[in-house]
Design an enzyme around this catalytic site. Structure first.
Site, PDB file in Angstrom:
ATOM      1  NE  ARG A  82      -2.477   1.170   3.580  1.00  0.00           N
ATOM      2  CZ  ARG A  82      -3.223   1.079   4.685  1.00  0.00           C
ATOM      3  NH1 ARG A  82      -4.527   0.862   4.576  1.00  0.00           N
ATOM      4  NH2 ARG A  82      -2.683   1.178   5.877  1.00  0.00           N
ATOM      5  CE  LYS A 184      -2.459   4.801   7.227  1.00  0.00           C
ATOM      6  NZ  LYS A 184      -3.840   5.088   7.617  1.00  0.00           N
ATOM      7  CD  GLU A 220     -11.792   5.755   3.930  1.00  0.00           C
ATOM      8  OE1 GLU A 220     -11.342   5.847   5.082  1.00  0.00           O
ATOM      9  OE2 GLU A 220     -11.066   5.661   2.930  1.00  0.00           O
TER      10      GLU A 220
END
Length: 339
Positions: A82, A184, A220
């Site tokens: 990620r 992220k 989210e």
């Protein structure tokens, strides 16, 4: 060597300076060999792109002490992958899976005295990050980069057991439809501070964001992923290009299928269909699962299983995942890396 100065029972999620952190520089087209350092202050150029243009990304994962004294890292390869995707999105050089995992292992070993003992519910939280540094002023990718990993001991997220929380549907967007929602990166979190503060002022645990394009679908929960259990026992979680693909979410999807025998649906979770769900939760590295007791939307509170009790499917998922992490339940192949 133990750490007598820390009260493991009162430990929260706060910065604590530990003994060592890992630091590596990217210069002249490659990552230099990293090393451990005592210094918890970064020395960077005032022109660093991380400071001006948000060229930075990070990860979060945990190391757990097992009953037999060994130490588990939970799926660090997934965090490494990620972080590579986040780096690609921001034109930063990726860190190899090998270097990422090795850095994490070195940091855990060097700070072993800070790992909360087995049975306390605590863990050693690792924070890997990559930032753009070096002398620069134009909007472009940085001339140099830093990859670092530090750690802090963190306590059990829910003192006295897991309990449901209430959430508020936000009118703000967390990310743009073709933006950086799936990476992220710090900017996504900076954008969530104000909506989160407003939700907390109204007595909610945090806010839930709808899809930025149509505002009809759940995306989210604050800084965590959403999941729900339907009345006919399906595990449902949003699928969207602006949702961060969580490692906990990925793991719960796999466990729901393989261990609980639930059908998994990754897709649209429409806000006007909340009545289809008997349980709901937020999942992420920090809490693993935060049960959602109720969601307020347009001044109406939609209650799921209960505002005070955790639903049975949510509890089973939590027990399975945390059992795997701390070595009490057999892990699927490749999920645990021993330090």
């Amino acid at each position: 060597m133990g750490n007598e100065s820390i009260n493991w029972d009162t430990l929260g999620f706060d910065y604590i300076k530990t003994d060592k952190r890992y630091l590596a520089h990217w210069r002249n087209g490659e990552w230099e060999k990293g090393a451990l350092t005592d210094d918890n202050q970064l020395h960077i150029s005032e022109g660093s792109t991380a400071l001006h243009y948000g060229q930075q990304c990070f990860e979060g994962l945990k190391a757990y002490r097992c009953k037999d004294g060994s130490i588990n890292l939970f799926r660090p390869d997934q965090n490494a992958l990620r972080m590579q995707r986040s780096c690609d999105r921001l034109l930063m050089p990726g860190v190899s899976i090998e270097q990422f995992i090795e850095a994490c292992k070195e940091v855990v070993k060097a700070n072993e005295r800070f790992i909360p003992p087995y049975g306390t519910g605590g863990a050693l939280y690792l924070r890997p990050f990559v930032i753009g540094v070096g002398d620069n002023i134009g909007v472009r990718t940085a001339p140099e980069f830093i990859f670092s990993v530090f750690c802090i001991p963190v306590g059990a997220y829910f003192k006295g057991g897991m309990k449901p929380h209430k959430f508020l549907i936000s009118t703000y967007d967390r990310a743009a439809p073709q933006g950086t929602g799936a990476a992220k990166v710090g900017g996504n979190y900076a954008a969530s501070l104000l909506p989160g503060k407003k939700a907390k002022e109204k007595g909610f645990a945090d806010c839930i964001y709808l899809d930025p394009l149509t505002h009809t679908k759940i995306e989210e929960v604050g800084s965590a992923n959403f999941f729900a259990i339907t009345k006919d026992d399906k595990f449902v979680t949003p699928k969207s290009p602006s949702v961060l693909p969580g490692i906990t979410r990925l793991s719960l999807i796999e466990l729901a299928k393989s261990r609980l025998g639930l059908e998994v649906v990754e897709g649209d979770v429409y806000i006007d269909k909340l009545g289809d769900f008997k349980e709901a939760g937020a999942c992420g590295t920090a809490a693993v699962i935060t049960p959602i007791g109720g969601i307020e939307y347009q001044d109406k509170l939609n209650v799921f299983y209960s505002e005070t009790e955790v639903g049975p499917v949510t509890q089973r998922l939590y027990n399975e995942l945390t059992g795997i992490q701390k070595g009490d339940v057999e892990a699927p192949e490749g999920w645990i890396v021993k330090v």
